[in-house]
Design a protein around this motif. Structure first.
Motif, PDB file in Angstrom:
ATOM      1  N   LEU A   1       7.648   3.803   1.710  1.00 34.14           N
ATOM      2  CA  LEU A   1       7.225   5.049   1.086  1.00 34.14           C
ATOM      3  C   LEU A   1       6.623   4.789  -0.286  1.00 34.14           C
ATOM      4  CD1 LEU A   1       7.221   8.175   1.084  1.00 34.14           C
ATOM      5  CD2 LEU A   1       9.524   8.077   0.127  1.00 34.14           C
ATOM      6  N   THR A   2       7.276   3.947  -1.065  1.00 33.41           N
ATOM      7  CA  THR A   2       6.783   3.641  -2.403  1.00 33.41           C
ATOM      8  C   THR A   2       5.432   2.946  -2.361  1.00 33.41           C
ATOM      9  OG1 THR A   2       9.033   3.479  -3.285  1.00 33.41           O
ATOM     10  CG2 THR A   2       7.280   2.415  -4.556  1.00 33.41           C
ATOM     11  N   ARG A   3       5.300   1.954  -1.485  1.00 34.99           N
ATOM     12  CA  ARG A   3       4.046   1.206  -1.391  1.00 34.99           C
ATOM     13  C   ARG A   3       2.890   2.110  -0.957  1.00 34.99           C
ATOM     14  NH1 ARG A   3       4.018  -4.257  -0.341  1.00 34.99           N
ATOM     15  NH2 ARG A   3       1.789  -3.956  -0.007  1.00 34.99           N
ATOM     16  N   LEU A   4       3.126   2.954   0.045  1.00 34.95           N
ATOM     17  CA  LEU A   4       2.061   3.850   0.506  1.00 34.95           C
ATOM     18  C   LEU A   4       1.706   4.879  -0.570  1.00 34.95           C
ATOM     19  CD1 LEU A   4       3.084   4.455   4.233  1.00 34.95           C
ATOM     20  CD2 LEU A   4       1.170   3.083   3.376  1.00 34.95           C
ATOM     21  N   THR A   5       2.718   5.379  -1.278  1.00 34.42           N
ATOM     22  CA  THR A   5       2.457   6.316  -2.363  1.00 34.42           C
ATOM     23  C   THR A   5       1.620   5.658  -3.443  1.00 34.42           C
ATOM     24  OG1 THR A   5       4.561   7.452  -1.956  1.00 34.42           O
ATOM     25  CG2 THR A   5       3.506   7.854  -4.072  1.00 34.42           C
ATOM     26  N   GLN A   6       1.967   4.430  -3.790  1.00 32.99           N
ATOM     27  CA  GLN A   6       1.193   3.691  -4.782  1.00 32.99           C
ATOM     28  C   GLN A   6      -0.266   3.566  -4.357  1.00 32.99           C
ATOM     29  OE1 GLN A   6       3.398   0.050  -4.805  1.00 32.99           O
ATOM     30  NE2 GLN A   6       4.770   0.674  -6.446  1.00 32.99           N
ATOM     31  N   ASP A   7      -0.485   3.226  -3.106  1.00 32.30           N
ATOM     32  CA  ASP A   7      -1.843   3.012  -2.621  1.00 32.30           C
ATOM     33  C   ASP A   7      -2.637   4.316  -2.544  1.00 32.30           C
ATOM     34  OD1 ASP A   7      -1.487   0.305  -2.430  1.00 32.30           O
ATOM     35  OD2 ASP A   7      -1.055   0.303  -0.281  1.00 32.30           O
ATOM     36  N   ILE A   8      -1.957   5.420  -2.210  1.00 33.59           N
ATOM     37  CA  ILE A   8      -2.649   6.711  -2.139  1.00 33.59           C
ATOM     38  C   ILE A   8      -2.979   7.225  -3.539  1.00 33.59           C
ATOM     39  CG2 ILE A   8      -2.415   9.143  -1.483  1.00 33.59           C
ATOM     40  CD1 ILE A   8      -0.715   8.149   0.919  1.00 33.59           C
TER      41      ILE A   8
ATOM     42  N   LEU B   1      -3.973   6.352   9.143  1.00 33.88           N
ATOM     43  CA  LEU B   1      -2.745   5.574   8.939  1.00 33.88           C
ATOM     44  C   LEU B   1      -2.101   5.324  10.302  1.00 33.88           C
ATOM     45  CD1 LEU B   1      -1.386   7.526   5.837  1.00 33.88           C
ATOM     46  CD2 LEU B   1      -2.557   5.314   5.840  1.00 33.88           C
ATOM     47  N   ASP B   2      -2.510   4.259  10.950  1.00 31.14           N
ATOM     48  CA  ASP B   2      -2.011   3.937  12.277  1.00 31.14           C
ATOM     49  C   ASP B   2      -0.607   3.316  12.184  1.00 31.14           C
ATOM     50  OD1 ASP B   2      -2.638   3.434  15.259  1.00 31.14           O
ATOM     51  OD2 ASP B   2      -1.993   1.470  14.520  1.00 31.14           O
ATOM     52  N   GLU B   3       0.345   3.885  12.919  1.00 27.57           N
ATOM     53  CA  GLU B   3       1.727   3.417  12.842  1.00 27.57           C
ATOM     54  C   GLU B   3       1.872   1.946  13.230  1.00 27.57           C
ATOM     55  OE1 GLU B   3       4.370   5.830  15.100  1.00 27.57           O
ATOM     56  OE2 GLU B   3       3.967   7.663  13.956  1.00 27.57           O
ATOM     57  N   THR B   4       1.182   1.534  14.270  1.00 27.82           N
ATOM     58  CA  THR B   4       1.299   0.152  14.743  1.00 27.82           C
ATOM     59  C   THR B   4       0.792  -0.825  13.694  1.00 27.82           C
ATOM     60  OG1 THR B   4       1.053   0.849  17.040  1.00 27.82           O
ATOM     61  CG2 THR B   4       0.657  -1.476  16.550  1.00 27.82           C
TER      62      THR B   4
ATOM     63  N   PRO C   1      10.977   3.318  10.481  1.00 27.67           N
ATOM     64  CA  PRO C   1      10.820   3.590   9.042  1.00 27.67           C
ATOM     65  C   PRO C   1       9.397   4.000   8.670  1.00 27.67           C
ATOM     66  CG  PRO C   1      11.050   1.230   9.440  1.00 27.67           C
ATOM     67  CD  PRO C   1      11.369   1.916  10.728  1.00 27.67           C
ATOM     68  N   ILE C   2       8.407   3.527   9.432  1.00 29.90           N
ATOM     69  CA  ILE C   2       7.029   3.936   9.177  1.00 29.90           C
ATOM     70  C   ILE C   2       6.893   5.444   9.402  1.00 29.90           C
ATOM     71  CG2 ILE C   2       4.633   3.748   9.934  1.00 29.90           C
ATOM     72  CD1 ILE C   2       5.599   1.269   8.484  1.00 29.90           C
ATOM     73  N   ARG C   3       7.420   5.922  10.536  1.00 25.81           N
ATOM     74  CA  ARG C   3       7.346   7.355  10.852  1.00 25.81           C
ATOM     75  C   ARG C   3       8.057   8.194   9.790  1.00 25.81           C
ATOM     76  NH1 ARG C   3       8.915   6.141  16.824  1.00 25.81           N
ATOM     77  NH2 ARG C   3       6.892   5.843  17.824  1.00 25.81           N
ATOM     78  N   GLU C   4       9.228   7.725   9.339  1.00 23.15           N
ATOM     79  CA  GLU C   4       9.977   8.480   8.340  1.00 23.15           C
ATOM     80  C   GLU C   4       9.218   8.521   7.021  1.00 23.15           C
ATOM     81  OE1 GLU C   4      12.715  10.705   6.278  1.00 23.15           O
ATOM     82  OE2 GLU C   4      12.331  10.492   8.420  1.00 23.15           O
ATOM     83  N   ALA C   5       8.614   7.404   6.634  1.00 24.08           N
ATOM     84  CA  ALA C   5       7.828   7.379   5.395  1.00 24.08           C
ATOM     85  C   ALA C   5       6.636   8.329   5.497  1.00 24.08           C
ATOM     86  CB  ALA C   5       7.353   5.963   5.099  1.00 24.08           C
ATOM     87  N   LEU C   6       5.963   8.317   6.633  1.00 24.71           N
ATOM     88  CA  LEU C   6       4.818   9.212   6.831  1.00 24.71           C
ATOM     89  C   LEU C   6       5.252  10.678   6.821  1.00 24.71           C
ATOM     90  CD1 LEU C   6       2.834   7.264   9.590  1.00 24.71           C
ATOM     91  CD2 LEU C   6       2.219   7.514   7.168  1.00 24.71           C
ATOM     92  N   ARG C   7       6.437  10.949   7.392  1.00 26.79           N
ATOM     93  CA  ARG C   7       6.953  12.320   7.377  1.00 26.79           C
ATOM     94  C   ARG C   7       7.184  12.789   5.947  1.00 26.79           C
ATOM     95  NH1 ARG C   7      11.198  15.164   6.545  1.00 26.79           N
ATOM     96  NH2 ARG C   7      12.461  13.354   5.968  1.00 26.79           N
TER      97      ARG C   7
ATOM     98  N   HIS D   1      -0.870  13.904  18.370  1.00 20.83           N
ATOM     99  CA  HIS D   1      -1.444  12.896  19.266  1.00 20.83           C
ATOM    100  C   HIS D   1      -2.546  12.052  18.628  1.00 20.83           C
ATOM    101  CE1 HIS D   1       0.824  15.189  22.132  1.00 20.83           C
ATOM    102  NE2 HIS D   1       0.045  16.250  21.982  1.00 20.83           N
ATOM    103  N   ARG D   2      -2.631  12.077  17.303  1.00 21.46           N
ATOM    104  CA  ARG D   2      -3.611  11.256  16.598  1.00 21.46           C
ATOM    105  C   ARG D   2      -2.959  10.657  15.356  1.00 21.46           C
ATOM    106  NH1 ARG D   2      -8.887  14.761  15.597  1.00 21.46           N
ATOM    107  NH2 ARG D   2      -7.328  16.370  15.184  1.00 21.46           N
ATOM    108  N   ALA D   3      -3.541   9.604  14.823  1.00 20.82           N
ATOM    109  CA  ALA D   3      -2.991   8.957  13.635  1.00 20.82           C
ATOM    110  C   ALA D   3      -3.052   9.897  12.433  1.00 20.82           C
ATOM    111  CB  ALA D   3      -3.754   7.665  13.341  1.00 20.82           C
ATOM    112  N   PRO D   4      -2.039   9.863  11.575  1.00 20.90           N
ATOM    113  CA  PRO D   4      -2.083  10.677  10.355  1.00 20.90           C
ATOM    114  C   PRO D   4      -3.239  10.237   9.453  1.00 20.90           C
ATOM    115  CG  PRO D   4       0.131   9.853  10.775  1.00 20.90           C
ATOM    116  CD  PRO D   4      -0.779   9.116  11.702  1.00 20.90           C
TER     117      PRO D   4
END
Length: 222
Positions: A11-18, A29-32, A44-50, A63-66
């Protein structure tokens, strides 16, 4: 003390990048791919994206990537305004409702955060910060108020966590906590509420300075 989880790190890393514009609005943002990047499972990827979606940084699509969402500064300002008032109310009520043991525990926990500040351990302070504020929610002795405060805090969690990386922010945040604790220990509910409002205002102002610094490369990535 709450430990930093894999979700917290992602979550922190993605927030930093955004916030640092390394992930531009509209980026998929493809989960795989993210799971491979972080060496983690998709859970944990899904939870961070949520959590990022709840804070308005990511747009979830069926049905599509966030996608990375467009910046909405007005929405963020509104969320911080509400958070400041909710936490001020919690601090005010906690001053009046906490018993002697709870006050002592809050004071002791605040003091226990000092070594974390000296060591400049952002991840540990981030986790302890959540505990500190939750102790005040609990001290208010109002279940519904706590529920609303926790819900709003979750929406702002990525923003509040990242702003702790600003230079000298850990020390300043700890001083602000100290003002809140002092007011609670003195039984001054108005001072406690005002100190909490100031704390959230400075948090918001610090966050506003963070994106330009990250874009210029002046702040480190955790």
């Amino acid at each position: 003390m709450k430990k930093t989880t894999r979700t917290d790190t992602i979550l922190t890393r993605l927030t930093q990048d955004i916030l640092g514009k390394r992930l531009a609005p509209g980026t998929s943002l493809d989960e795989t791919r993210l799971a491979e990047q972080f060496g983690a499972s998709r859970t944990p990827i899904r939870e961070a994206l949520r959590q990022l979606a709840a804070s308005g940084l990511v747009e979830l699509r069926p049905h599509r990537a966030p996608l990375v969402a467009p910046t909405n500064d007005l929405r963020l300002a509104e969320m911080f305004d509400v958070m400041a008032e909710l936490e001020a109310l919690c601090a005010s009520r906690a001053t009046l409702a906490m018993n002697a043991d709870q006050r002592a525990e809050l004071d002791a926990f605040h003091r226990s955060m000092a070594p974390i500040v000296r060591e400049s351990d952002v991840a540990a302070y981030r986790a302890a910060n959540v505990v500190f504020h939750t102790m005040i929610y609990d001290g208010a002795r109002n279940g519904y108020l706590k529920q609303i405060a926790l819900s709003t805090r979750e929406r702002l969690a990525p923003h509040r966590g990242v702003q702790l990386e600003a230079p000298a922010r850990l020390a300043q945040s700890h001083l602000e906590h100290g003002e809140i604790v002092t007011a609670i220990l003195r039984g001054d509910h108005e001072a406690a509420a005002n100190a909490m409002r100031r704390h959230l205002t400075i948090t918001r102002e610090t966050l506003a300075t963070l994106a330009p610094a990250r874009a210029s490369g002046d702040l480190p990535r955790n």
